[in-house]
Design an enzyme around this catalytic site. Structure first.
Site, PDB file in Angstrom:
ATOM      1  N   GLY A  15      60.164  11.299  43.017  1.00  0.00           N
ATOM      2  CA  GLY A  15      61.457  11.382  43.707  1.00  0.00           C
ATOM      3  C   GLY A  15      61.896  12.842  43.710  1.00  0.00           C
ATOM      4  O   GLY A  15      61.097  13.758  43.481  1.00  0.00           O
ATOM      5  N   ILE A  43      56.635   1.436  45.058  1.00  0.00           N
ATOM      6  CA  ILE A  43      57.941   1.441  44.365  1.00  0.00           C
ATOM      7  C   ILE A  43      58.943   2.290  45.155  1.00  0.00           C
ATOM      8  O   ILE A  43      60.096   1.921  45.299  1.00  0.00           O
ATOM      9  CB  ILE A  43      57.792   1.963  42.912  1.00  0.00           C
ATOM     10  CG1 ILE A  43      56.904   1.011  42.118  1.00  0.00           C
ATOM     11  CG2 ILE A  43      59.153   2.115  42.247  1.00  0.00           C
ATOM     12  CD1 ILE A  43      56.610   1.451  40.690  1.00  0.00           C
ATOM     13  N   LYS A  79      77.882  22.903  52.983  1.00  0.00           N
ATOM     14  CA  LYS A  79      78.960  22.213  52.266  1.00  0.00           C
ATOM     15  C   LYS A  79      79.825  23.250  51.555  1.00  0.00           C
ATOM     16  O   LYS A  79      79.308  24.079  50.808  1.00  0.00           O
ATOM     17  CB  LYS A  79      78.346  21.240  51.243  1.00  0.00           C
ATOM     18  CG  LYS A  79      79.365  20.594  50.325  1.00  0.00           C
ATOM     19  CD  LYS A  79      78.714  19.675  49.297  1.00  0.00           C
ATOM     20  CE  LYS A  79      79.726  19.196  48.281  1.00  0.00           C
ATOM     21  NZ  LYS A  79      79.120  18.478  47.145  1.00  0.00           N
ATOM     22  N   GLU A 337      81.012  14.400  41.906  1.00  0.00           N
ATOM     23  CA  GLU A 337      81.029  15.852  42.092  1.00  0.00           C
ATOM     24  C   GLU A 337      79.607  16.380  42.356  1.00  0.00           C
ATOM     25  O   GLU A 337      79.328  17.556  42.133  1.00  0.00           O
ATOM     26  CB  GLU A 337      81.657  16.554  40.880  1.00  0.00           C
ATOM     27  CG  GLU A 337      83.171  16.380  40.795  1.00  0.00           C
ATOM     28  CD  GLU A 337      83.960  17.300  41.745  1.00  0.00           C
ATOM     29  OE1 GLU A 337      83.339  18.122  42.436  1.00  0.00           O
ATOM     30  OE2 GLU A 337      85.196  17.176  41.792  1.00  0.00           O
ATOM     31  N   THR A 339      76.593  16.220  40.973  1.00  0.00           N
ATOM     32  CA  THR A 339      76.057  17.047  39.884  1.00  0.00           C
ATOM     33  C   THR A 339      74.636  16.685  39.444  1.00  0.00           C
ATOM     34  O   THR A 339      74.048  17.412  38.645  1.00  0.00           O
ATOM     35  CB  THR A 339      76.988  16.946  38.662  1.00  0.00           C
ATOM     36  OG1 THR A 339      77.379  15.578  38.490  1.00  0.00           O
ATOM     37  CG2 THR A 339      78.212  17.800  38.838  1.00  0.00           C
ATOM     38  N   ILE A 341      71.575  16.521  40.978  1.00  0.00           N
ATOM     39  CA  ILE A 341      70.477  17.418  41.361  1.00  0.00           C
ATOM     40  C   ILE A 341      70.616  18.731  40.580  1.00  0.00           C
ATOM     41  O   ILE A 341      69.626  19.314  40.138  1.00  0.00           O
ATOM     42  CB  ILE A 341      70.448  17.637  42.893  1.00  0.00           C
ATOM     43  CG1 ILE A 341      70.083  16.309  43.578  1.00  0.00           C
ATOM     44  CG2 ILE A 341      69.460  18.737  43.289  1.00  0.00           C
ATOM     45  CD1 ILE A 341      70.148  16.337  45.098  1.00  0.00           C
TER      46      ILE A 341
HETATM   47  C1  LIG Z   1      74.242   5.945  44.557  1.00  0.00           C
HETATM   48  C2  LIG Z   1      73.767   7.306  44.171  1.00  0.00           C
HETATM   49  C3  LIG Z   1      74.225   8.427  44.857  1.00  0.00           C
HETATM   50  C4  LIG Z   1      73.806   9.701  44.467  1.00  0.00           C
HETATM   51  N1  LIG Z   1      74.308  10.797  45.103  1.00  0.00           N
HETATM   52  C5  LIG Z   1      73.985  12.026  44.643  1.00  0.00           C
HETATM   53  C6  LIG Z   1      74.491  13.185  45.251  1.00  0.00           C
HETATM   54  O1  LIG Z   1      75.217  13.133  46.241  1.00  0.00           O
HETATM   55  N2  LIG Z   1      74.156  14.378  44.725  1.00  0.00           N
HETATM   56  C7  LIG Z   1      73.330  14.496  43.648  1.00  0.00           C
HETATM   57  O2  LIG Z   1      73.082  15.612  43.171  1.00  0.00           O
HETATM   58  N3  LIG Z   1      72.776  13.407  43.109  1.00  0.00           N
HETATM   59  C8  LIG Z   1      73.079  12.192  43.564  1.00  0.00           C
HETATM   60  N4  LIG Z   1      72.516  11.098  43.006  1.00  0.00           N
HETATM   61  C9  LIG Z   1      71.466  11.260  42.005  1.00  0.00           C
HETATM   62  C10 LIG Z   1      70.143  11.553  42.729  1.00  0.00           C
HETATM   63  O3  LIG Z   1      69.897  10.554  43.672  1.00  0.00           O
HETATM   64  C11 LIG Z   1      69.004  11.602  41.742  1.00  0.00           C
HETATM   65  O4  LIG Z   1      69.334  12.504  40.717  1.00  0.00           O
HETATM   66  C12 LIG Z   1      67.758  12.087  42.417  1.00  0.00           C
HETATM   67  O5  LIG Z   1      67.479  11.360  43.574  1.00  0.00           O
HETATM   68  C13 LIG Z   1      66.593  12.009  41.479  1.00  0.00           C
HETATM   69  O6  LIG Z   1      66.053  10.729  41.399  1.00  0.00           O
HETATM   70  P1  LIG Z   1      64.754  10.555  40.555  1.00  0.00           P
HETATM   71  O7  LIG Z   1      63.686  11.424  41.122  1.00  0.00           O
HETATM   72  O8  LIG Z   1      65.089  10.739  39.128  1.00  0.00           O
HETATM   73  O9  LIG Z   1      64.381   9.020  40.719  1.00  0.00           O
HETATM   74  P2  LIG Z   1      63.753   8.198  41.951  1.00  0.00           P
HETATM   75  O10 LIG Z   1      64.134   8.722  43.263  1.00  0.00           O
HETATM   76  O11 LIG Z   1      64.070   6.763  41.653  1.00  0.00           O
HETATM   77  O12 LIG Z   1      62.191   8.395  41.815  1.00  0.00           O
HETATM   78  C14 LIG Z   1      61.417   7.680  40.877  1.00  0.00           C
HETATM   79  C15 LIG Z   1      59.958   7.947  41.148  1.00  0.00           C
HETATM   80  O13 LIG Z   1      59.179   7.336  40.132  1.00  0.00           O
HETATM   81  C16 LIG Z   1      58.135   6.590  40.720  1.00  0.00           C
HETATM   82  N5  LIG Z   1      57.762   5.502  39.801  1.00  0.00           N
HETATM   83  C17 LIG Z   1      58.599   4.691  39.134  1.00  0.00           C
HETATM   84  N6  LIG Z   1      57.883   3.799  38.398  1.00  0.00           N
HETATM   85  C18 LIG Z   1      56.583   4.079  38.633  1.00  0.00           C
HETATM   86  C19 LIG Z   1      55.341   3.511  38.194  1.00  0.00           C
HETATM   87  N7  LIG Z   1      55.287   2.449  37.364  1.00  0.00           N
HETATM   88  N8  LIG Z   1      54.203   4.045  38.650  1.00  0.00           N
HETATM   89  C20 LIG Z   1      54.206   5.113  39.500  1.00  0.00           C
HETATM   90  N9  LIG Z   1      55.338   5.692  39.938  1.00  0.00           N
HETATM   91  C21 LIG Z   1      56.504   5.168  39.534  1.00  0.00           C
HETATM   92  C22 LIG Z   1      58.714   6.121  42.045  1.00  0.00           C
HETATM   93  O14 LIG Z   1      57.706   5.766  42.948  1.00  0.00           O
HETATM   94  C23 LIG Z   1      59.450   7.376  42.480  1.00  0.00           C
HETATM   95  O15 LIG Z   1      58.547   8.270  43.071  1.00  0.00           O
HETATM   96  C24 LIG Z   1      72.901   9.827  43.399  1.00  0.00           C
HETATM   97  C25 LIG Z   1      72.401   8.692  42.747  1.00  0.00           C
HETATM   98  C26 LIG Z   1      72.835   7.450  43.119  1.00  0.00           C
HETATM   99  C27 LIG Z   1      72.295   6.245  42.406  1.00  0.00           C
END
Ligand SMILES: Cc1cc2nc3c(=O)[nH]c(=O)nc-3n(C[C@H](O)[C@H](O)[C@H](O)COP(=O)(O)OP(=O)(O)OC[C@H]3O[C@@H](n4cnc5c(N)ncnc54)[C@H](O)[C@@H]3O)c2cc1C
Length: 496
Positions: A15, A43, A79, A337, A339, A341
Site C-alpha cells: 500500500g 487482498i 492543498k 488532520e 497525518t 502519510i
Molecule cells: C478512512 C480512511 C481515510 C484516510 N485518509 C487519510 C488521509 O486523508 N490522509 C492521510 O495521510 N492518511 C489517511 N488515511 C491513512 C492512509 O490511508 C494510510 O496511512 C495509508 O493508505 C497506508 O496504508 P497501508 O499501506 O498501511 O495499508 P494498506 O493500504 O491496507 O496496504 C496493505 C498492503 O498489505 C498487503 N497485504 C496484507 N496482507 C497480506 C498478506 N497476507 N500477503 C501479502 N500481502 C498482504 C496488501 O495487499 C496491501 O498491499 C486514511 C485511512 C482511512 C482508513
C-alpha cells in the site's frame, strides 16, 4: 567493528506505506541493501489516504521527485489547509491553513496584538492576516521555485502507490506478488526469519517492515506487540469512502464537515472527488451513515460505499525484534488532520537514521519507539482538541466528546489558552502554534486574557499595521490565478 548484520530487507505489503518505504530505502540505502516487497493483488490496499500536509513535499524532495510529473501522474491538486464546518456550532466554519498568521515577535505571538486590537474594536478576522488562508478562501493558487507558500497535495492513493512502485523497481526493488501464508520465526529469539508464501516460496530477510495494513500480520499477529486503545478519546470507529465525479473547479483545500456522530471529508482531485463519512457506530448505523453520505455528495457516484472499521490507537511497540511496523499496521488516528502519510514518512526517515546495520538491539528499538510514541501522542491530542473544544450539544455523540476527560497535557494547553491566550509548540511536535491557534479560536475557545505587548504601541499604529498587513495579503492573493487555472497550466493530468 561488527560486519553488516542486516542486509536483506523485506517489506510486507504494497500500500502507500510499503511503497513509500521501498522507494525511500532503495533511493538512499539501496547500494547497501537487498530490498524485496511482497504484495497481494487479491487482498489489495485500503484505497484511501488522499489528503496530505506540507511535509509530503519534503518527502518528495528527498526522493528527487519532479513535482509536475508527480502531480500529473497522481491526478493531484494543491492543498492550502482544511475547511472545518459545523465543528464549534452547527453553521460555523473556519479554515485551518498551513500558513503563518501575521508576524510574531520574540515576546509573543501575533495573536496577542490581534487580541489587543479586537479589544479596542478594530481587528478583522484572524484569518485576514494569513496569506494561505485568504488564497484558499478565494480558490487561488500559484507556486514557483522561489515562491514562499506553504502547501501540500491531494492525491489519488492508488496512483501514488503505482508511481512509487515504478520508482522503486527502477532502483532495484524486487516485487513478489502473492499472499503471505505464514511467518517463520527463530525458535530461540523469536526473530522473524522468513515469510512463507501460499505458493510455497520462502522470502528470507534480516529486517522486516510490516506494511500489511490494519491486520498487522507480522507486528501483531506474529510478534503480539500489543495495542494501546485510544477510542475513549477518539470514539469514531467506522469510515465509508466514496468517489464522485467532479462538478466544478477544484478548491485548494480539504473539507471536513462535522455531522451528528462524526464528520465527512471531501477531497478534490483533478479527475474526481474523494468523499467519506467517519462515524461512531455506537451512535449511527452503517445504513444511516450511507444514506447521509449519499445525500451530501455532489456529482455522479463512481464507487460503491464500503465500510472500513478501525480502532484508534497504536502498537505498544512499533519496532519489535527485527520488525518495524509502518502505516496502518503501526496504529491509526482518524484522518481529520491528514497525518497518517506524514507518520509513515517520519517512520521511514527515522528508520533510515537508526538503520540497524549491526543488528536490532533493544537500545535502538527503544530510541525508535520513544520518538514514534511522543510524536503520535501529540498528534492524537491535537485531534482530540477538535472534539473537546466545541459548543455542540445537539446529539449524544457531541455531548460525550464535549464532556469527556482528555489527556492531561491537552487539558493543560486548553486551560493555558483560555486563561492567558498562551499557545506553544513542544520540541518535536508536528503542529505549530498557528495550527493550535486557528483550531482553538475556530472552535470558539475565547481566551480570557492575553499578553499586553500590543499596548506598547499607540492604538493608531497598531491599527495601521493591521491594515497594511491585510492590504499586502489581499494584493498578493488578487494577483494569483485560480487554483483550477494554475493546475491546468502547471500539471494537467492525463484524461481518464
Ligand atoms: C478512512 C480512511 C481515510 C484516510 N485518509 C487519510 C488521509 O486523508 N490522509 C492521510 O495521510 N492518511 C489517511 N488515511 C491513512 C492512509 O490511508 C494510510 O496511512 C495509508 O493508505 C497506508 O496504508 P497501508 O499501506 O498501511 O495499508 P494498506 O493500504 O491496507 O496496504 C496493505 C498492503 O498489505 C498487503 N497485504 C496484507 N496482507 C497480506 C498478506 N497476507 N500477503 C501479502 N500481502 C498482504 C496488501 O495487499 C496491501 O498491499 C486514511 C485511512 C482511512 C482508513
Amino acid at each position: 567493528m561488527q560486519g553488516q548484520v542486516v542486509k536483506k530487507v523485506v517489506v510486507a505489503g504494497g500500500g502507500t506505506a510499503g511503497w513509500m518505504a521501498a522507494a525511500a530505502l532503495s533511493r538512499h540505502l539501496g547500494s547497501l541493501l537487498e530490498i524485496t516487497l511482497i504484495e497481494s493483488d487479491d487482498i489489495g490496499t485500503v484505497g484511501v489516504g488522499e489528503s496530505t500536509i506540507p511535509t509530503a513535499r519534503t518527502f518528495n524532495a528527498l526522493l528527487g521527485i519532479d513535482e509536475r510529473e508527480f502531480m500529473r501522474t497522481t491526478q493531484s491538486t494543491f492543498k492550502l489547509g482544511i475547511s472545518f464546518e459545523n465543528w464549534g456550532q452547527v453553521g460555523d466554519r473556519y479554515i485551518h491553513s498551513f500558513g503563518q498568521v501575521g508576524k510574531s515577535t520574540w515576546m509573543g505571538g501575533f495573536h496577542h496584538f490581534w487580541l489587543q486590537a479586537k479589544a479596542e474594536g478594530f481587528a478583522g478576522d484572524l484569518g485576514d492576516y494569513c496569506f494561505e488562508l485568504q488564497a484558499a478562501e478565494a480558490g487561488k493558487f500559484a507556486t514557483s521555485e522561489n515562491a514562499n507558500i506553504n502547501y501540500a497535495y491531494h492525491l489519488d492513493a492508488t496512483l501514488y502507490g503505482r508511481f512509487l512502485r515504478k520508482m522503486s523497481e527502477g532502483k532495484g526493488v524486487r516485487r513478489v506478488e502473492g499472499k503471505i501464508r505464514s511467518v517463520r520465526q527463530n525458535a530461540q529469539t523469536g526473530f522473524i526469519e522468513a515469510l512463507v508464501m501460499e505458493s510455497g516460496e520462502e522470502v528470507e530477510g534480516d529486517l522486516f517492515i510490516d506494511c500489511t495494513g490494519f491486520r498487522g500480520l507480522l507486528i501483531e499477529q506474529t510478534l503480539k506487540a500489543g495495542y494501546e486503545d485510544w477510542s475513549h478519546w477518539l470514539p469514531t470507529n467506522s469510515a465509508l469512502p466514496l468517489q464522485t465525479r467532479s462538478v466544478g473547479p477544484a478548491m485548494p483545500y480539504t473539507r471536513a464537515m462535522a455531522h451528528g456522530a462524526g464528520w465527512q471529508w471531501r477531497i478534490p482531485l483533478q479527475h474526481r472527488v474523494g468523499n467519506g463519512f467517519v462515524y461512531c457506530s455506537d451512535y449511527m448505523s452503517d445504513d444511516e451513515a450511507q444514506a447521509q453520505l449519499l445525500a451530501n455528495v455532489e456529482g455522479e457516484v463512481l464507487t460503491e460505499p464500503r465500510v472500513i472499521r478501525y480502532k484508534t490507537g497504536k502498537r505498544r511497540k512499533t519496532w519489535d525484534k527485527n520488525c518495524v511496523a509502518l502505516g496502518l499496521a503501526s496504529g491509526f488516528v482518524e484522518p481529520l488532520e491528514s497525518t497518517s502519510i506524514h507518520m509513515i514518512m517520519i517512520g521511514i526517515l527515522r528508520l533510515m537514521q537508526l538503520f540497524p546495520f549491526s543488528g536490532c538491539s533493544e537500545a535502538l528499538m527503544d530510541r525508535y519507539n520513544e520518538q514514534a510514541d511522543a510524536e503520535l501522542e501529540k498528534i492524537r491530542d491535537f485531534i482530540i482538541l477538535h472534539y473537546k473544544v466545541t459548543e455542540r450539544s445537539d446529539t449524544p455523540f457531541w455531548d460525550r466528546v464535549r464532556t469527556m476527560e482528555v489527556p492531561e497535557p491537552l487539558a493543560h494547553r486548553i486551560a493555558l489558552f483560555r486563561d492567558s491566550g498562551q499557545v506553544y509548540q513542544s520540541p518535536g511536535e508536528l503542529f505549530q502554534v498557528d495550527s493550535w491557534l486557528q483550531v482553538m479560536l475556530g472552535q470558539r475557545l475565547e481566551p480570557k486574557g492575553y499578553h499586553h505587548m500590543g499596548r506598547l504601541m499607540p492604538p493608531a499604529q497598531l491599527r495601521q499595521s493591521l491594515v497594511d498587513l491585510k492590504g499586502n495579503i489581499d494584493r498578493a492573493v488578487n494577483s494569483l490565478p485560480t487554483h483550477q487555472a494554475f493546475l491546468e497550466q502547471y500539471c494537467p493530468a492525463d484524461a481518464t
